[in-house]
Enzyme design. Sequence first.
Site, PDB file in Angstrom:
ATOM      1  CG  ASP A   1      53.240 -69.411 -37.823  1.00 49.21           C
ATOM      2  OD1 ASP A   1      53.509 -68.936 -36.707  1.00 49.21           O
ATOM      3  OD2 ASP A   1      52.269 -69.430 -38.715  1.00 49.21           O
TER       4      ASP A   1
ATOM      5  CB  SER B   1      46.221 -65.473 -39.924  1.00 49.43           C
ATOM      6  OG  SER B   1      46.441 -65.801 -38.593  1.00 49.43           O
TER       7      SER B   1
ATOM      8  CG  HIS C   1      51.446 -65.933 -37.996  1.00 49.77           C
ATOM      9  ND1 HIS C   1      50.809 -67.385 -38.146  1.00 49.77           N
ATOM     10  CD2 HIS C   1      50.539 -65.128 -37.947  1.00 49.77           C
ATOM     11  CE1 HIS C   1      49.463 -67.139 -38.170  1.00 49.77           C
ATOM     12  NE2 HIS C   1      49.198 -65.787 -38.100  1.00 49.77           N
TER      13      HIS C   1
END
Length: 427
Positions: A347, A209, A378
């Site tokens: 996501d 991320s 995610h």
Amino acid sequence: LKMSAIVETSELPAVFDGVKLAAVAAVLYVIVRCLNLKSPTAPPELIYQDSALARFLLKSCPLLTKEYIPPLIWGKSGHIQTALYGKMGRVRSPHPYGLRKYLTMPDGATATFDLFEPQSEHCIGEDVTMVICPGIANHSEKQYIRTFVDYAQKNGYRCAVLNHLGALPNIELTSPRMFTYGCTWEFGAMVNYIKKTYPQTQLVVVGFSLGGNIVCKYLGESQANQERVLCCVSVCQGYSALRAQETFMQWDHCRRFYNFLMADNMKKIILSHRQVLFGDNMKKPQNLSDADLSKLYTATSLMQIDDNVMRKFHGYSSLKEYYEEESCLQYLHRIYVPLLLVNAADDPLVHESLLSIPRALSEKKENVMHVLPLHGGHLGFFEGSVLFPEPLTWMDKLVVQYANAICQWEKTKPHCSDAEQAVSGQE
């Protein structure tokens, strides 16, 4: 009269039954839509250029071409995958043993990272270290990091995991600065420590991320940063904070709600360090004032926090300048080592428009491959049969499998034909 009464009483139950059936049908329809049950399972979409490296990877990484099968009941919902990752982390999470290292930065900040030694011999018999950058406000004690590290150790990798500055609740800040969206200072200090301490080791760079943005920016900032780096893997990053800014304020796929939750968590972390950040400190950024602390209390989005607090740690004059300079977008084309960019089509945090960035890059550069499974949310990527997910996720296995393949590629490259060596040299 009696006949009409009989007709009425026999019709009423039929009407009620019809309403019940309609209600049940509506609920089932909502469940099917929300859980995305009609969505097919399929191998991930792969975007890459035909090259010797790509052909080797397709042969050596079965997960790239194999169907990704999430848990049947809920695994096709990006929201549930994301929520489970956020709340539960991982199933039956292990507890790998690591040593915490402390590094003093030039501005007085204390960077920390955890070091985990390998638990078996690596598949090529070499010394290889994974340098790992977690997601926003995360650290080595998060369950998804622990699970991944344990798996990597068992596959012969040493792991070094950065703890984002200010993220660990039991570590005090030693300067009025926290981690930011794209600051690479602490990650660079960790990498330099590993290179110096283990002069024979080669590096696999991994970012999750926000960590994906940091590692890609770090590698692209300087050619020297790519020395002794075998490859880089970025999972679920958004590539451009400036482009993501608008989409993160939209309500479709509940992004605005996620934004609020993440902002609330950031507020708690910043306020836990408010004495160092906002107190009477000579090193405090001059443009950081008590008024900004007041605005922080009322902030409901990450953008408001970034504008009022985070950009000021590095002296950016505007949020636009901060997002432009801190995003890895302008650095991606300067990365020459093999680069795997992984996103999930469902996501809820990363808008589909942002995926044009890795797609365009992988269509131009032979060292880049973009992997896009239909499901995973995610940082979820849970696998399982019906209801209960397995401890190891598709993501955990893919990163290690890709790293193993690159290690093998580097070892066999000298034995390739001259033509293949020329191709790999251009990459």
